[in-house]
Motif scaffolding. Structure first.
Motif, PDB file in Angstrom:
ATOM      1  N   GLN A 145       0.874  -1.086  -0.012  1.00  0.00           N
ATOM      2  CA  GLN A 145      -0.017  -0.004  -0.005  1.00  0.00           C
ATOM      3  C   GLN A 145       0.918   1.323  -0.037  1.00  0.00           C
ATOM      4  OE1 GLN A 145      -3.744  -0.088   1.165  1.00  0.00           O
ATOM      5  NE2 GLN A 145      -3.780  -1.709   2.242  1.00  0.00           N
ATOM      6  N   THR A 146       1.848   1.139  -0.804  1.00  0.00           N
ATOM      7  CA  THR A 146       2.685   2.249  -0.846  1.00  0.00           C
ATOM      8  C   THR A 146       2.160   3.613  -1.252  1.00  0.00           C
ATOM      9  OG1 THR A 146       4.229   0.697  -2.026  1.00  0.00           O
ATOM     10  CG2 THR A 146       4.745   3.055  -2.027  1.00  0.00           C
ATOM     11  N   TYR A 147       0.821   3.739  -1.866  1.00  0.00           N
ATOM     12  CA  TYR A 147       0.570   5.002  -2.146  1.00  0.00           C
ATOM     13  C   TYR A 147      -0.865   5.405  -1.229  1.00  0.00           C
ATOM     14  CZ  TYR A 147       3.654   4.148  -5.965  1.00  0.00           C
ATOM     15  OH  TYR A 147       4.604   3.695  -6.749  1.00  0.00           O
ATOM     16  N   LYS A 148      -1.016   4.579  -0.436  1.00  0.00           N
ATOM     17  CA  LYS A 148      -2.078   4.893   0.664  1.00  0.00           C
ATOM     18  C   LYS A 148      -1.624   6.184   1.259  1.00  0.00           C
ATOM     19  CE  LYS A 148      -4.500   3.180   4.742  1.00  0.00           C
ATOM     20  NZ  LYS A 148      -5.740   2.732   4.634  1.00  0.00           N
ATOM     21  N   VAL A 149      -2.606   7.054   1.408  1.00  0.00           N
ATOM     22  CA  VAL A 149      -2.340   8.530   1.930  1.00  0.00           C
ATOM     23  C   VAL A 149      -3.494   8.652   3.261  1.00  0.00           C
ATOM     24  CG1 VAL A 149      -3.819   9.455   0.288  1.00  0.00           C
ATOM     25  CG2 VAL A 149      -2.247  10.831   1.550  1.00  0.00           C
ATOM     26  N   THR A 150      -3.031   9.087   4.262  1.00  0.00           N
ATOM     27  CA  THR A 150      -3.976   9.294   5.362  1.00  0.00           C
ATOM     28  C   THR A 150      -3.732  10.996   5.562  1.00  0.00           C
ATOM     29  OG1 THR A 150      -2.159   8.448   6.715  1.00  0.00           O
ATOM     30  CG2 THR A 150      -3.974   7.245   6.600  1.00  0.00           C
ATOM     31  N   GLU A 151      -4.693  11.590   6.535  1.00  0.00           N
ATOM     32  CA  GLU A 151      -4.493  12.990   6.729  1.00  0.00           C
ATOM     33  C   GLU A 151      -3.495  13.099   7.807  1.00  0.00           C
ATOM     34  OE1 GLU A 151      -7.559  11.306   6.395  1.00  0.00           O
ATOM     35  OE2 GLU A 151      -7.972  12.048   4.413  1.00  0.00           O
ATOM     36  N   ASP A 152      -2.545  13.849   7.670  1.00  0.00           N
ATOM     37  CA  ASP A 152      -1.531  14.354   8.387  1.00  0.00           C
ATOM     38  C   ASP A 152      -1.324  15.805   8.662  1.00  0.00           C
ATOM     39  OD1 ASP A 152       0.938  14.202   9.913  1.00  0.00           O
ATOM     40  OD2 ASP A 152       1.934  12.772   8.733  1.00  0.00           O
ATOM     41  N   SER A 189     -16.258  14.728   6.209  1.00  0.00           N
ATOM     42  CA  SER A 189     -16.287  15.339   7.590  1.00  0.00           C
ATOM     43  C   SER A 189     -15.544  16.723   7.601  1.00  0.00           C
ATOM     44  CB  SER A 189     -15.294  14.501   8.555  1.00  0.00           C
ATOM     45  OG  SER A 189     -14.018  14.662   8.212  1.00  0.00           O
ATOM     46  N   LYS A 190     -15.879  17.420   8.727  1.00  0.00           N
ATOM     47  CA  LYS A 190     -15.404  18.779   8.681  1.00  0.00           C
ATOM     48  C   LYS A 190     -13.762  18.865   8.752  1.00  0.00           C
ATOM     49  CE  LYS A 190     -16.938  22.701   8.860  1.00  0.00           C
ATOM     50  NZ  LYS A 190     -17.713  23.049   7.786  1.00  0.00           N
ATOM     51  N   GLU A 191     -13.164  17.930   9.475  1.00  0.00           N
ATOM     52  CA  GLU A 191     -11.788  17.807   9.633  1.00  0.00           C
ATOM     53  C   GLU A 191     -11.212  17.648   8.315  1.00  0.00           C
ATOM     54  OE1 GLU A 191     -13.366  15.002  11.927  1.00  0.00           O
ATOM     55  OE2 GLU A 191     -14.164  16.852  12.162  1.00  0.00           O
ATOM     56  N   ASN A 192     -11.602  16.603   7.440  1.00  0.00           N
ATOM     57  CA  ASN A 192     -11.029  16.046   6.273  1.00  0.00           C
ATOM     58  C   ASN A 192     -11.251  17.149   5.176  1.00  0.00           C
ATOM     59  OD1 ASN A 192     -10.610  13.720   7.787  1.00  0.00           O
ATOM     60  ND2 ASN A 192     -11.043  12.676   5.940  1.00  0.00           N
ATOM     61  N   ASP A 193     -12.474  17.910   5.354  1.00  0.00           N
ATOM     62  CA  ASP A 193     -12.454  19.046   4.303  1.00  0.00           C
ATOM     63  C   ASP A 193     -11.562  20.290   4.429  1.00  0.00           C
ATOM     64  OD1 ASP A 193     -13.979  20.427   2.021  1.00  0.00           O
ATOM     65  OD2 ASP A 193     -14.495  21.722   3.773  1.00  0.00           O
ATOM     66  N   GLU A 194     -11.362  20.449   5.900  1.00  0.00           N
ATOM     67  CA  GLU A 194     -10.611  21.649   6.255  1.00  0.00           C
ATOM     68  C   GLU A 194      -9.144  21.207   6.114  1.00  0.00           C
ATOM     69  OE1 GLU A 194     -11.943  22.804  10.118  1.00  0.00           O
ATOM     70  OE2 GLU A 194     -13.379  23.887   8.799  1.00  0.00           O
ATOM     71  N   TYR A 195      -8.732  20.086   6.181  1.00  0.00           N
ATOM     72  CA  TYR A 195      -7.401  19.564   5.936  1.00  0.00           C
ATOM     73  C   TYR A 195      -7.091  19.527   4.233  1.00  0.00           C
ATOM     74  CZ  TYR A 195      -3.019  16.896   5.544  1.00  0.00           C
ATOM     75  OH  TYR A 195      -1.479  16.379   5.235  1.00  0.00           O
ATOM     76  N   TRP A 196      -7.914  19.075   3.452  1.00  0.00           N
ATOM     77  CA  TRP A 196      -7.610  19.035   1.837  1.00  0.00           C
ATOM     78  C   TRP A 196      -8.063  20.106   1.235  1.00  0.00           C
ATOM     79  CZ3 TRP A 196      -4.139  15.516   0.872  1.00  0.00           C
ATOM     80  CH2 TRP A 196      -3.993  14.459   1.798  1.00  0.00           C
ATOM     81  N   GLN A 197      -8.892  20.987   1.861  1.00  0.00           N
ATOM     82  CA  GLN A 197      -9.447  22.332   1.324  1.00  0.00           C
ATOM     83  C   GLN A 197     -10.143  22.158  -0.060  1.00  0.00           C
ATOM     84  OE1 GLN A 197      -8.499  25.672   2.512  1.00  0.00           O
ATOM     85  NE2 GLN A 197      -8.414  24.647   4.557  1.00  0.00           N
ATOM     86  N   ASN A 198      -9.267  22.185  -1.067  1.00  0.00           N
ATOM     87  CA  ASN A 198      -9.665  22.040  -2.495  1.00  0.00           C
ATOM     88  C   ASN A 198      -8.878  21.419  -3.309  1.00  0.00           C
ATOM     89  OD1 ASN A 198      -8.159  24.118  -2.765  1.00  0.00           O
ATOM     90  ND2 ASN A 198      -9.836  25.553  -3.657  1.00  0.00           N
ATOM     91  N   VAL A 199      -9.127  21.318  -4.522  1.00  0.00           N
ATOM     92  CA  VAL A 199      -8.059  20.581  -5.373  1.00  0.00           C
ATOM     93  C   VAL A 199      -6.943  21.546  -5.876  1.00  0.00           C
ATOM     94  CG1 VAL A 199      -7.733  19.499  -7.697  1.00  0.00           C
ATOM     95  CG2 VAL A 199      -9.734  19.102  -6.480  1.00  0.00           C
TER      96      VAL A 199
END
Length: 923
Positions: A20-27, A571-581
């Motif tokens: 899973q080399t390309y698995k990404v998690t919010e950090d 989720s609020k947290e994920n949206d605020e982490y990734w923001q937009n493209v």
RNA sequence: GCGCCUGUGGUGAAAUUGGUAGACACGCCAGACUUAGGAUCUGGUGCUGCGAGGCUUGCAGGUUCGAGUCCUGUCAGGCGCACCA
């Protein structure tokens, strides 16, 4: 050892998948970077070599960003609902679910072979219930919202109801004035429908009988459907619509903040079509009132007739009894013509209503006409005609012999109208002597002041028609009670699409879901709280329309941020982490469809607090189309003999498409050709120099031209790394260009040579000065090129560097170590292999992108241009640290012996670039 | 009609943003090696001329010591919008 790409690539692809080399998690400790490709709809034809172009380009960027320490989200999914998928299913006679799954599997298999760094844990499909749950949810939110034009944002409809109640607002229902509380439920509902962002509207729609569905404006071109090219007629139908038009101004303003190409912004601006003008009220001779829209209020004194759109409700109201028969006949006749017929046949037609309007400026009587050159859907469906300054009015006036009054000093309107907005106004009472610009402003002021009109901004952008009479789409989470739509409770979503056998559309527009009445009732029993309603049959089953293709593709990028969330879209947290493209890659053909809907949809979600960014896609790159390069053989007429390209003119020949896969460098494999099709088994050839040379042409890549090149085949023959490098080497990402397999050898050779260089490099010593210079030049170039998406030149830079290192006989491990990281975005498999052989036990993906050192890049000598007597003569080299005096001395010394000079006529010497030295040397 | 973009060898294309046009690659030519193979390596390759040289970024002007690059006009191709008042 040979460069056995097949082994290497399979090994690493397996490893990436397992680990899973390309698995990404919010950090939160890492900076995020969100990269996105427009997700494909999985067609039956599979991928051709043009499809991965954008994916490769974005994958390079994603890998590069990751090497620079970013937490990169690079997801992939499938736009699986909608017309194309369904048409394919109908054509092959299979259920769309089966074909879609098969096509998805095939796509995945093809994609995996190319070595992308997608995080497949986040895969989404628009047709999966987990996903369309949130499409349905967003629709419900739109139904429960209205657009507050003062706040310029969406608000809950409950707020509007409250306003109506508290202000005791009155409404005119068929001439009877009632307050909100006096209205029946149906009447209240009718009023609210005019405000809701998702609403049921009785509107003119693009009805396509062949496809059995209505279509949105961007799905129709030149009066025929984009899918299939079937004729489209205008028809009034009750449909779900989205109030996109409410967002017109924000969609326009938002463009300014985006890093998109000018051309695509321009396309969107055109599509939104803002025009500033004025609405002016006119009264008819017999006291009826109507409003027109114009951008040329200044021409009010040149109005010689008025025109109503045939579909306008005003027509009936205004037409006199004497003219009624004639007008009705005209309206009837135009309604029968399709959009397409109207477009092809642009002859002037129209009919007089018998009625007259009064010009509010000078009291003159103006005849009112009906004509199909006025559109009901734009402005007010009525215009004031100024033939002197509008070419369409002019044509109409000439045809029906109506007067033409010129309003600009010195303009000639004897043969054509004067449409330009320039000149000095005349024949216009108090406007005389003003410029057009001034006159427009003054007229607007006047009408506002006199209360006969107002300043108005119109947009061409229409509301989107949101229902389709089709099976393969999201069901509406709606049922009806006394004809009033009711939303299925939020916690009962998603409303599942039933599995039916008969999913084909009908020409009459009966939705295929009608075949699933049982499903509809069952769902209602499950989802509606008040069971007595069902037993009494006072309610109707679930909405049988489905949503259009763009429903699922409008907010998918939000779902990638949090794809498994069952509680909310994101989720609020994920949206605020990734923001937009941060970087969106896809074709420019979506400029007026997906890219408008998506921006609209996101703005709505922003208004209701779901998305924290108003614009979804910050930077947009439009990859060019890959065209096909077809090959031809030339058959001598009435024979089975084929003549080589350069000899074909000596015979009477017919060019025939030949499969590009049996041609190499335009030389035909004659044996393969004979085997290709039975009718060529006994083919004979007239060769030149012992070869059969084919002709070629650039055409669309398609099966019928036999020019489709399959990426699987390229991967099989040359490897994924070669394919990736070659696709980038072909030319700038944003440019359309033909595919030509011929050139691929160059990239394959490069990787081969690189492999052998790496194999030989066992020397642990530090690189030499020359080697470092070559390497750091490459680091600089590749870094800059990737930042600018200039991948073709970075591939070239790799080749140059390799050539230099080879001629330096470089054998340093350190050099290969840096090269492995640099090449990793382009050719990840070979990079991993090098990295492992160098003794690392981590993936090259976790390496650090090298930084270049200016020290190594310094040139010993600087080249400069020398100009004498106003003519640039030649270049001279100077030591890098030479000062002005040294340069002057060297130039003058050289000038004495230079063949360009006789040693006596120097007037001026300019030394460029970088450091400019002016030497003025009088004789 | 309006708006946007693009014109460079036989081909795909480069050009530090105004500095020796054609990098890199394909193709082609010549050669080397070889159990002649669609393998590998070396050299050459914009056009023209025997040659010194001349010409060359769709075309015509302009600015500049210097223009593929900037300005004006023009031609060709592509894309978008289009009875939008």
């Amino acid at each position: 050892m040979e460069y056995s790409f097949k082994e290497i690539e399979q090994k690493w692809q397996k490893k990436w998948a397992n680990e899973q080399t390309y698995k990404v998690t919010e950090d939160v400790n890492k900076n995020k970077f969100y990269i996105l490709n427009m997700f494909p709809y999985p067609s039956g034809a599979g991928l051709h070599v043009g499809h991965p172009l954008g994916y490769i380009a974005s994958d390079i960027y994603a890998r590069y960003k990751r090497l620079n320490g970013f937490n990169v989200l690079n997801p992939m999914g499938y736009d699986a609902y909608g017309l194309p998928a369904e048409q394919y299913a109908i054509q092959t006679g299979q259920h769309p679910e089966i074909t879609t799954n098969a096509n998805v599997a095939r796509y995945r298999e093809q994609l995996d072979k190319i070595g992308f760094s997608f995080d497949w844990n986040r895969e989404i499909r628009t047709c999966s219930p987990d996903y369309y749950h949130w499409t349905q949810w967003a629709f419900q939110k739109m139904y429960e919202s209205y657009y507050d034009s003062k706040l310029q944002k969406a608000q809950p409809i409950s707020k509007l109801i409250q306003e109506f109640q508290s202000q005791n607002k009155t409404f005119n229902i068929n001439g009877i004035v009632k307050t909100w509380n006096e209205l029946s439920e149906i009447e209240q509902n009718d009023i609210l429908m005019n405000y809701r962002i998702a609403f049921l509207g009785e509107t003119m729609v693009n009805w396509c009988p062949e496809l059995g569905t209505v279509l949105a404006n961007d799905e129709v071109v030149d009066g025929v459907s984009i899918r299939g090219g079937y004729p489209v007629v205008q028809q009034k139908m009750r449909q779900w619509c989205l109030r996109v038009s409410a967002y017109a101004q924000r969609l326009l303003d938002g463009l300014e903040t985006l890093d998109w190409s000018e051309s695509i912004k321009e396309t969107q601006k055109n599509w939104i079509g803002r025009s500033e003008g004025a609405e002016i009220q006119f009264k008819t001779k017999d006291g009826k009132q109507f409003t027109i829209f114009t951008t040329r209020a200044d021409t009010i004194f040149g109005v010689t007739f008025m025109v109503l759109a045939p579909e306008s409700d005003l027509v009936n109201e205004i037409t006199t009894r004497e003219q009624k028969k004639e007008v009705d006949a005209y309206v009837e006749e135009t309604s029968k013509r399709t959009e397409r017929e109207r477009m092809i046949d642009k002859k002037v037609s129209g009919v007089f209503t018998g009625n007259y309007a009064i010009n509010p400026f000078n009291g003159k009587e103006i005849p009112i006409w009906v004509s199909d050159y006025v559109l009901s859907g734009y402005g007010t469906g009525a215009i004031m005609a100024v033939p002197a300054h509008d070419s369409r009015d002019y044509a109409f006036a000439k045809h029906f012999n109506l007067p033409i009054i010129p309003l600009i000093e010195g303009c000639d309107v004897s043969t054509e109208s004067f449409d330009a907005k320039e000149g000095i106004v005349c024949n216009s009472d108090f406007l005389n002597g003003l410029s057009v610009k001034e006159a427009i402003a003054k007229t607007k002021q006047y009408i506002t002041h006199q209360g006969i009109g107002k300043v108005k901004i119109n947009y061409k952008l229409r509301d989107a028609i949101f229902s389709r009479q089709r099976y393969w789409g999201e069901p509406f989470p709606v049922y009806y009670k006394n004809g009033i739509p009711q939303m299925i409770p939020e916690d009962c979503l998603p409303l599942l699409l039933p599995a039916v056998d008969k999913f084909q559309p009908t020409e009459t527009g009966e939705p295929p879901l009608g075949n699933a009445q049982e499903w509809a009732w069952d769902e209602l029993r499950k989802k509606v709280v008040d069971k007595s309603l069902i037993d009494n049959k006072t309610i109707h089953p679930i909405e049988l329309f489905t949503m259009p293709g763009f429903a699922g593709s409008s907010a998918y990028y939000l779902r990638y941020m949090d794809p498994h969330n069952s509680k909310s879209l994101v989720s609020k947290e994920n949206d605020e982490y990734w923001q937009n493209v941060d970087l969106y890659v896809g074709g420019s053909e979506h400029a007026t469809g997906h890219l408008i809907y998506s921006r609209f949809w996101n703005k709505f979600l922003f208004d209701i607090g779901v998305s924290c960014k108003e614009e979804p896609f910050q930077k947009l790159i439009n990859q060019g189309m890959i065209q096909g390069r077809s090959n031809f053989v030339y058959r001598i007429k009435n024979t089975n003999t084929f003549v080589s390209y350069n000899l074909r003119k000596q015979y009477d020949t017919t060019p025939i498409h030949v499969d590009v896969n049996i041609v190499q460098n335009d030389i035909l494999d004659t044996v393969a050709f004979k085997a290709w099709r039975s009718e060529y088994n006994d083919a004979e050839f007239i060769l030149e120099d012992g070869k059969y040379i084919c002709g070629w042409a650039i055409e669309k890549m398609s099966k019928s031209m036999f020019n489709v090149v399959n990426p699987d085949m390229i991967v099989e023959k040359f490897g994924a790394d070669t394919l990736r490098m070659y696709e980038m080497f072909l030319g700038p990402v944003e440019q359309s260009k033909p595919w030509d397999t011929n050139g691929i050898d160059g990239c394959h050779r490069f990787l081969n040579k690189l492999w052998h260089l790496a194999e030989k490099s066992t020397n642990e010593e530090s690189p030499t000065k020359e080697e470092l210079k070559s390497l750091h030049k490459l680091i600089k170039k590749v870094t800059e090129d990737i930042e600018h998406f200039s991948y073709n030149t970075s591939v070239a830079a790799f080749m140059i560097c390799l050539n230099e290192l080879t001629s330096l006989k470089c054998d340093k491990k350190q050099v290969i170590e840096v090269l492995s990281v640099l090449i990793a975005p382009f050719a990840p498999h070979i990079a991993e292999e090098f990295w492992e052989k160098l003794g690392h036990n981590t993936s090259v993906c976790d390496a650090k992108w090298p930084q270049y050192n200016e020290e190594y890049l310094k040139e010993d000598n600087i080249k400069m241009m020398i100009s004498f007597n106003g003519k640039t003569r030649f270049a001279m080299e100077f030591p890098a640290d030479a000062d002005k005096e040294a340069i002057e001395k060297a130039v003058l010394a050289d000038a004495q012996t230079s063949k360009y000079l006789d040693g006596k006529s120097i007037i001026k010497v300019i030394v460029v670039p970088g450091r400019m030295v002016n030497i003025v040397h009088p004789k």
